[in-house]
Design a protein around this motif. Sequence first.
Motif, short mmCIF file in Angstrom:
data_model
loop_
_atom_site.label_atom_id
_atom_site.label_comp_id
_atom_site.label_asym_id
_atom_site.label_seq_id
_atom_site.Cartn_x
_atom_site.Cartn_y
_atom_site.Cartn_z
N CYS A 113 0.84 -1.20 0.00
CA CYS A 113 0.00 0.00 0.00
C CYS A 113 0.87 1.25 0.00
N THR A 114 0.60 2.13 -0.96
CA THR A 114 1.38 3.37 -1.07
C THR A 114 0.65 4.58 -0.48
N GLY A 115 -0.55 4.36 0.03
CA GLY A 115 -1.29 5.46 0.64
C GLY A 115 -1.92 6.42 -0.34
N CYS A 116 -2.25 5.94 -1.51
CA CYS A 116 -2.81 6.82 -2.55
C CYS A 116 -4.22 7.29 -2.22
N GLN A 117 -4.95 6.53 -1.41
CA GLN A 117 -6.29 6.85 -0.93
C GLN A 117 -7.39 6.58 -1.96
N VAL B 228 -19.53 -4.71 2.45
CA VAL B 228 -20.28 -5.76 1.76
C VAL B 228 -19.38 -6.60 0.85
N GLY B 229 -18.09 -6.31 0.84
CA GLY B 229 -17.16 -7.09 0.03
C GLY B 229 -17.34 -6.89 -1.46
N CYS B 230 -17.74 -5.70 -1.87
CA CYS B 230 -18.04 -5.46 -3.29
C CYS B 230 -16.82 -5.50 -4.19
N GLY B 231 -15.64 -5.26 -3.64
CA GLY B 231 -14.42 -5.33 -4.43
C GLY B 231 -14.03 -4.07 -5.16
N LEU B 232 -14.76 -2.98 -4.96
CA LEU B 232 -14.39 -1.73 -5.63
C LEU B 232 -13.01 -1.26 -5.19
N CYS B 233 -12.69 -1.45 -3.92
CA CYS B 233 -11.38 -1.04 -3.41
C CYS B 233 -10.26 -1.85 -4.07
N GLU B 234 -10.48 -3.14 -4.21
CA GLU B 234 -9.49 -4.00 -4.85
C GLU B 234 -9.31 -3.63 -6.32
N GLU B 235 -10.42 -3.33 -6.97
CA GLU B 235 -10.39 -2.99 -8.40
C GLU B 235 -9.61 -1.70 -8.67
N ALA C 258 -4.01 0.27 -7.75
CA ALA C 258 -3.02 0.10 -8.81
C ALA C 258 -1.82 -0.73 -8.36
N LYS C 259 -1.63 -0.88 -7.06
CA LYS C 259 -0.47 -1.60 -6.52
C LYS C 259 -0.81 -3.03 -6.10
#
Length: 141
Positions: free
Chosen positions: A81-85, A116-123, A126-127
Amino acid sequence: MAHFIRDTCIGCTACVKVCPTEAITGARDQVHLIAPELCIDCGACTMACPVECIENDRGEILPRIRKRTEWPKPVIDPVSCTGCQFCVDVCPFDCLEMSGDTFHSIAVLVDPKACVGCGLCEEVCAKDAIDVRFPPKESVA
Protein backbone atom coordinates in the motif's frame (compact mmCIF):
# COMPACT_ATOMS: atom_id res chain seq x y z
CA MET A 1 -23.11 -9.30 -17.27
CA ALA A 2 -25.38 -8.18 -14.46
CA HIS A 3 -27.13 -10.14 -11.77
CA PHE A 4 -30.85 -10.79 -12.26
CA ILE A 5 -33.73 -10.91 -9.76
CA ARG A 6 -36.29 -13.65 -10.35
CA ASP A 7 -40.01 -13.12 -9.92
CA THR A 8 -39.90 -14.96 -6.59
CA CYS A 9 -38.58 -11.72 -5.05
CA ILE A 10 -40.69 -10.65 -2.06
CA GLY A 11 -39.60 -6.99 -2.15
CA CYS A 12 -37.94 -7.01 1.26
CA THR A 13 -35.29 -4.42 0.18
CA ALA A 14 -32.37 -6.36 1.71
CA CYS A 15 -30.57 -6.25 -1.64
CA VAL A 16 -31.16 -2.53 -2.05
CA LYS A 17 -29.46 -1.81 1.28
CA VAL A 18 -26.25 -3.64 0.38
CA CYS A 19 -25.88 -2.69 -3.28
CA PRO A 20 -22.76 -0.48 -3.53
CA THR A 21 -23.76 1.08 -6.85
CA GLU A 22 -27.48 1.63 -6.20
CA ALA A 23 -28.24 -0.65 -9.15
CA ILE A 24 -31.30 -2.20 -7.49
CA THR A 25 -34.68 -0.50 -7.43
CA GLY A 26 -38.21 -1.46 -6.49
CA ALA A 27 -41.01 -0.73 -4.09
CA ARG A 28 -41.40 -2.67 -0.87
CA ASP A 29 -43.38 -5.90 -1.35
CA GLN A 30 -42.84 -5.85 -5.13
CA VAL A 31 -40.31 -7.57 -7.37
CA HIS A 32 -37.12 -5.51 -7.57
CA LEU A 33 -34.99 -4.88 -10.66
CA ILE A 34 -31.25 -4.64 -11.24
CA ALA A 35 -30.01 -2.05 -13.75
CA PRO A 36 -27.41 -3.98 -15.78
CA GLU A 37 -25.45 -0.84 -16.61
CA LEU A 38 -24.88 -0.16 -12.89
CA CYS A 39 -24.37 -3.72 -11.62
CA ILE A 40 -20.72 -4.59 -10.95
CA ASP A 41 -21.36 -8.31 -10.28
CA CYS A 42 -20.07 -8.08 -6.71
CA GLY A 43 -22.65 -10.51 -5.33
CA ALA A 44 -23.53 -8.51 -2.22
CA CYS A 45 -27.21 -8.75 -3.14
CA THR A 46 -27.07 -12.54 -3.39
CA MET A 47 -25.49 -12.83 0.05
CA ALA A 48 -28.23 -10.65 1.57
CA CYS A 49 -31.30 -12.10 -0.18
CA PRO A 50 -33.44 -14.06 2.31
CA VAL A 51 -35.40 -15.91 -0.40
CA GLU A 52 -32.39 -16.65 -2.62
CA CYS A 53 -33.96 -15.29 -5.80
CA ILE A 54 -30.99 -13.46 -7.36
CA GLU A 55 -29.04 -15.10 -10.18
CA ASN A 56 -25.38 -14.31 -10.72
CA ASP A 57 -23.87 -13.67 -14.14
CA ARG A 58 -23.75 -17.44 -14.83
CA GLY A 59 -27.44 -17.99 -14.03
CA GLU A 60 -26.67 -19.60 -10.67
CA ILE A 61 -28.52 -18.79 -7.47
CA LEU A 62 -26.04 -18.59 -4.65
CA PRO A 63 -27.12 -19.24 -1.08
CA ARG A 64 -27.65 -16.46 1.40
CA ILE A 65 -24.84 -15.89 3.87
CA ARG A 66 -26.61 -14.95 7.08
CA LYS A 67 -23.65 -13.71 9.09
CA ARG A 68 -22.03 -10.62 7.64
CA THR A 69 -18.85 -11.66 9.42
CA GLU A 70 -18.65 -14.46 6.83
CA TRP A 71 -18.90 -12.08 3.85
CA PRO A 72 -15.71 -11.22 1.93
CA LYS A 73 -13.63 -8.36 3.29
CA PRO A 74 -10.61 -6.46 1.98
CA VAL A 75 -7.23 -7.57 3.27
CA ILE A 76 -4.65 -4.82 2.82
CA ASP A 77 -0.96 -5.53 2.42
CA PRO A 78 0.76 -2.72 4.37
CA VAL A 79 4.00 -3.24 2.45
CA SER A 80 2.39 -2.80 -0.98
CA CYS A 81 0.00 0.00 0.00
CA THR A 82 1.38 3.37 -1.07
CA GLY A 83 -1.29 5.46 0.64
CA CYS A 84 -2.81 6.82 -2.55
CA GLN A 85 -6.29 6.85 -0.93
CA PHE A 86 -8.11 5.70 -4.10
CA CYS A 87 -9.68 2.81 -2.17
CA VAL A 88 -10.90 5.13 0.57
CA ASP A 89 -12.45 7.46 -1.98
CA VAL A 90 -14.22 4.69 -3.92
CA CYS A 91 -15.67 2.81 -0.91
CA PRO A 92 -19.45 3.39 -1.01
CA PHE A 93 -19.92 2.54 2.68
CA ASP A 94 -16.94 4.44 4.16
CA CYS A 95 -15.37 1.23 5.47
CA LEU A 96 -11.77 2.25 4.75
CA GLU A 97 -9.66 5.07 6.15
CA MET A 98 -6.04 6.12 5.94
CA SER A 99 -3.91 5.43 8.98
CA GLY A 100 -0.36 6.39 9.79
CA ASP A 101 1.76 9.50 9.82
CA THR A 102 2.44 12.27 7.32
CA PHE A 103 5.27 10.36 5.66
CA HIS A 104 3.61 6.98 5.26
CA SER A 105 -0.06 6.22 5.66
CA ILE A 106 -1.85 3.07 4.57
CA ALA A 107 -5.45 2.05 4.07
CA VAL A 108 -7.13 0.14 6.88
CA LEU A 109 -10.55 -1.47 7.20
CA VAL A 110 -12.23 0.50 9.98
CA ASP A 111 -15.83 -0.67 9.65
CA PRO A 112 -15.96 -4.37 8.74
CA LYS A 113 -19.65 -4.59 9.68
CA ALA A 114 -20.59 -2.07 6.99
CA CYS A 115 -18.38 -3.66 4.33
CA VAL A 116 -20.28 -5.76 1.76
CA GLY A 117 -17.16 -7.09 0.03
CA CYS A 118 -18.04 -5.46 -3.29
CA GLY A 119 -14.42 -5.33 -4.43
CA LEU A 120 -14.39 -1.73 -5.63
CA CYS A 121 -11.38 -1.04 -3.41
CA GLU A 122 -9.49 -4.00 -4.85
CA GLU A 123 -10.39 -2.99 -8.40
CA VAL A 124 -9.10 0.58 -8.02
CA CYS A 125 -5.82 -0.37 -6.28
CA ALA A 126 -3.02 0.10 -8.81
CA LYS A 127 -0.47 -1.60 -6.52
CA ASP A 128 -2.46 -4.83 -5.94
CA ALA A 129 -2.28 -4.13 -2.22
CA ILE A 130 -5.91 -5.13 -1.60
CA ASP A 131 -7.35 -8.60 -1.86
CA VAL A 132 -11.07 -8.99 -1.14
CA ARG A 133 -11.61 -12.51 0.10
CA PHE A 134 -13.83 -14.65 2.26
CA PRO A 135 -12.59 -15.03 5.84
CA PRO A 136 -11.04 -18.40 6.67
CA LYS A 137 -13.49 -21.02 7.88
CA GLU A 138 -13.17 -21.76 11.57
CA SER A 139 -12.05 -25.29 12.13
CA VAL A 140 -14.17 -27.46 14.37
CA ALA A 141 -12.06 -29.36 16.89
